[in-house]
Structure formats: structure tokens, C-alpha cells
Design an enzyme around this catalytic site. Structure first.
Site, PDB file in Angstrom:
ATOM      1  N   ASP A 156       0.831  -1.200   0.000  1.00 20.73           N
ATOM      2  CA  ASP A 156       0.000   0.000   0.000  1.00 20.73           C
ATOM      3  C   ASP A 156       0.867   1.253   0.000  1.00 20.73           C
ATOM      4  OD1 ASP A 156      -2.973   0.765   0.295  1.00 20.73           O
ATOM      5  OD2 ASP A 156      -1.898   2.165   1.588  1.00 20.73           O
TER       6      ASP A 156
HETATM    7  C1  LIG Z   1       2.171   9.299  -5.357  1.00 21.08           C
HETATM    8  C2  LIG Z   1       2.043   8.312  -6.481  1.00 21.08           C
HETATM    9  C3  LIG Z   1       1.231   7.190  -6.370  1.00 21.08           C
HETATM   10  N1  LIG Z   1       1.125   6.287  -7.387  1.00 21.08           N
HETATM   11  C4  LIG Z   1       0.283   5.092  -7.252  1.00 21.08           C
HETATM   12  C5  LIG Z   1       0.964   3.919  -6.573  1.00 21.08           C
HETATM   13  C6  LIG Z   1      -0.207   3.044  -6.187  1.00 21.08           C
HETATM   14  O1  LIG Z   1      -0.503   2.138  -7.250  1.00 21.08           O
HETATM   15  C7  LIG Z   1      -1.356   4.030  -6.016  1.00 21.08           C
HETATM   16  C8  LIG Z   1      -1.798   4.065  -4.584  1.00 21.08           C
HETATM   17  O2  LIG Z   1      -2.769   3.103  -4.347  1.00 21.08           O
HETATM   18  P1  LIG Z   1      -2.594   1.739  -3.540  1.00 21.08           P
HETATM   19  O3  LIG Z   1      -3.862   1.543  -2.759  1.00 21.08           O
HETATM   20  O4  LIG Z   1      -1.296   1.666  -2.823  1.00 21.08           O
HETATM   21  O5  LIG Z   1      -2.502   0.628  -4.696  1.00 21.08           O
HETATM   22  P2  LIG Z   1      -3.490   0.234  -5.856  1.00 21.08           P
HETATM   23  O6  LIG Z   1      -4.922   0.359  -5.436  1.00 21.08           O
HETATM   24  O7  LIG Z   1      -3.061   0.960  -7.112  1.00 21.08           O
HETATM   25  O8  LIG Z   1      -3.154  -1.313  -6.064  1.00 21.08           O
HETATM   26  P3  LIG Z   1      -3.334  -2.531  -5.029  1.00 21.08           P
HETATM   27  O9  LIG Z   1      -3.890  -2.060  -3.732  1.00 21.08           O
HETATM   28  O10 LIG Z   1      -4.281  -3.471  -5.737  1.00 21.08           O
HETATM   29  O11 LIG Z   1      -1.935  -3.093  -4.918  1.00 21.08           O
HETATM   30  O12 LIG Z   1      -0.864   5.300  -6.447  1.00 21.08           O
HETATM   31  C9  LIG Z   1       1.840   6.473  -8.580  1.00 21.08           C
HETATM   32  O13 LIG Z   1       1.743   5.662  -9.509  1.00 21.08           O
HETATM   33  N2  LIG Z   1       2.657   7.567  -8.697  1.00 21.08           N
HETATM   34  C10 LIG Z   1       2.797   8.499  -7.711  1.00 21.08           C
HETATM   35  O14 LIG Z   1       3.559   9.476  -7.871  1.00 21.08           O
END
Ligand SMILES: Cc1cn([C@H]2C[C@H](O)[C@@H](COP(=O)(O)OP(=O)(O)OP(=O)(O)O)O2)c(=O)[nH]c1=O
Length: 195
Positions: free
Chosen positions: A76
Site C-alpha cells: 500500500d
Molecule cells: C504518489 C504516487 C502514487 N502512485 C500510485 C501507486 C499506487 O498504485 C497508487 C496508490 O494506491 P494503492 O492503494 O497503494 O494501490 P493500488 O490500489 O493501485 O493497487 P493494489 O492495492 O491493488 O496493490 O498510487 C503512482 O503511480 N505515482 C505516484 O507518484
């Protein structure tokens, strides 16, 4: 290499994120994907990496049927700004408000990764500090309208236009901001299969 050592194991990636899947392809670590729905709600008293640790463990709880040779990976990412955890914005206005709150200052991006086997569980986390320049309202509106960052914690993605024009520097892992501290994931998988 790690891929050879892993031939006796199955790594299950419980993530709907295409970015996390791509990281494993780039690491040359084969995974099976199995995403099970979870309500990402955490107790209010938790702070910083306590939140991401909690949510990464919560995402693992749907798997109570792991076999001896399986390693489950859940994770997460949150943006932590002024004592508040920012998750994914629900709509355009919330995304704009989140980016406005991050403009002209620094914040933390925290990712936890949970490794679960039939016998053990290990959780790690990494913290990256991200410094945004002062963004104009036009820049924020342009970004949210065109990139629709509703699947990104904090309403932005460092790997997109807003990161290219707006991020002055970071302290910590770049890949951690995108969703996984890949150097720690590689190291931990090695340790798990060699012990
Ligand atoms: C801050 C930031 C976040 N993110 C993304 C990373 C994570 O995938 C998302 C945060 O949500 P998460 O809840 O961590 O992940 P998710 O829902 O995409 O996938 P899962 O729970 O099924 O593993 O934001 C970027 O791609 N770039 C960025 O700069």
C-alpha cells in the site's frame, strides 16, 4: 540469478496496480496475479507507516489458503501531508484540492510491502520525501483534466506530466513513489528463499 532460485516457489502478487505488475516484469521475477477485494479502511489513530503497514497486512488477510511454496506480496502507498494521509481522490475537485495542498512544499510518500507465507509474515516500508514547486491553478487543472489521477494516492503521479514539470527533488527511492521500493523487494525475496 533470482529467477532460477525461485523456480520451486510461486510468488502471488495481490495487486490491481499495473505499475506494480510491471515492476516484477522488470525485476525478472515471475508472479501469478490474484487480486481479492478489500475495503481499505484503517483505524483513525494510526499514523504514517502504521497506516500502510496495516493496509498491506489487511490486503493479505483474504489469503488464508497459502501453500508451502507460495509467497504472497501485498502493498500500500499513501501520500502523507501535514499529518494527514491522502489516498486516492474520489473526483476532479478532490484531486485538485489534494495537489493544491502539496504545492510549494514537501511531503512524504510511504509504501509498505507485506510478504506472507504459510508460516511467516514480514512487513517492510520505505519513505520518500517529494518536493513540489509552487504550482499554478492552470497547471493543476490541466493535469487533473487530462491525466485523471483517480487511481493515484495524493492525486498525482511522479511519472506523469505533473512530476516532470513540478517536482524539484526527492529524497529516497523514486520507484517507491510509483508504488514499490523495488530494491527492498528484491532483497527481501532473496532472503526469504535462501533461509
Ligand atoms: C504518489 C504516487 C502514487 N502512485 C500510485 C501507486 C499506487 O498504485 C497508487 C496508490 O494506491 P494503492 O492503494 O497503494 O494501490 P493500488 O490500489 O493501485 O493497487 P493494489 O492495492 O491493488 O496493490 O498510487 C503512482 O503511480 N505515482 C505516484 O507518484
Amino acid at each position: 540469478m533470482l529467477k532460477d532460485i525461485l523456480k520451486d516457489y510461486e510468488i502471488i502478487l495481490a495487486s490491481g496496480s499495473p505499475r506494480r505488475q510491471r515492476f516484477f516484469e522488470d525485476l525478472n521475477i515471475p508472479v501469478t496475479r490474484d487480486v481479492r477485494p478489500v475495503h481499505e479502511i484503517f483505524p483513525e489513530h494510526l499514523k504514517r507507516e502504521e497506516i500502510t503497514n496495516y493496509l498491506s497486512v489487511l490486503k493479505a488477510e483474504a489469503f488464508d489458503d497459502l501453500k508451502e511454496n507460495q509467497i504472497l506480496i501485498t502493498s500500500d502507498t499513501i501520500v502523507y501531508n501535514d499529518g494527514v494521509a491522502l489516498g486516492k481522490p474520489a473526483d476532479h475537485q478532490e484531486a485538485v484540492n489534494m495537489i493544491k495542498a502539496l504545492s510549494g512544499k514537501d511531503h512524504e510518500v510511504i509504501t509498505s510491502v507485506c510478504f506472507t507465507t504459510a508460516k511467516t509474515q514480514k512487513i517492510l516500508n520505505h519513505n520518500t520525501r517529494v518536493f513540489f514547486k509552487e504550482l499554478t491553478v492552470e497547471e493543476i487543472e490541466y493535469y487533473v483534466t487530462n491525466f485523471k489521477p483517480f487511481d493515484k494516492a495524493g492525486g498525482y503521479a511522479i511519472q506523469e506530466w505533473i512530476g516532470l514539470i513540478g517536482i524539484e527533488k526527492i529524497e529516497g527511492s523514486y520507484f517507491n513513489v510509483v508504488g514499490l521500493p523495488t530494491h527492498l523487494v528484491y532483497k527481501t525475496i532473496r532472503e526469504l528463499v535462501q533461509n
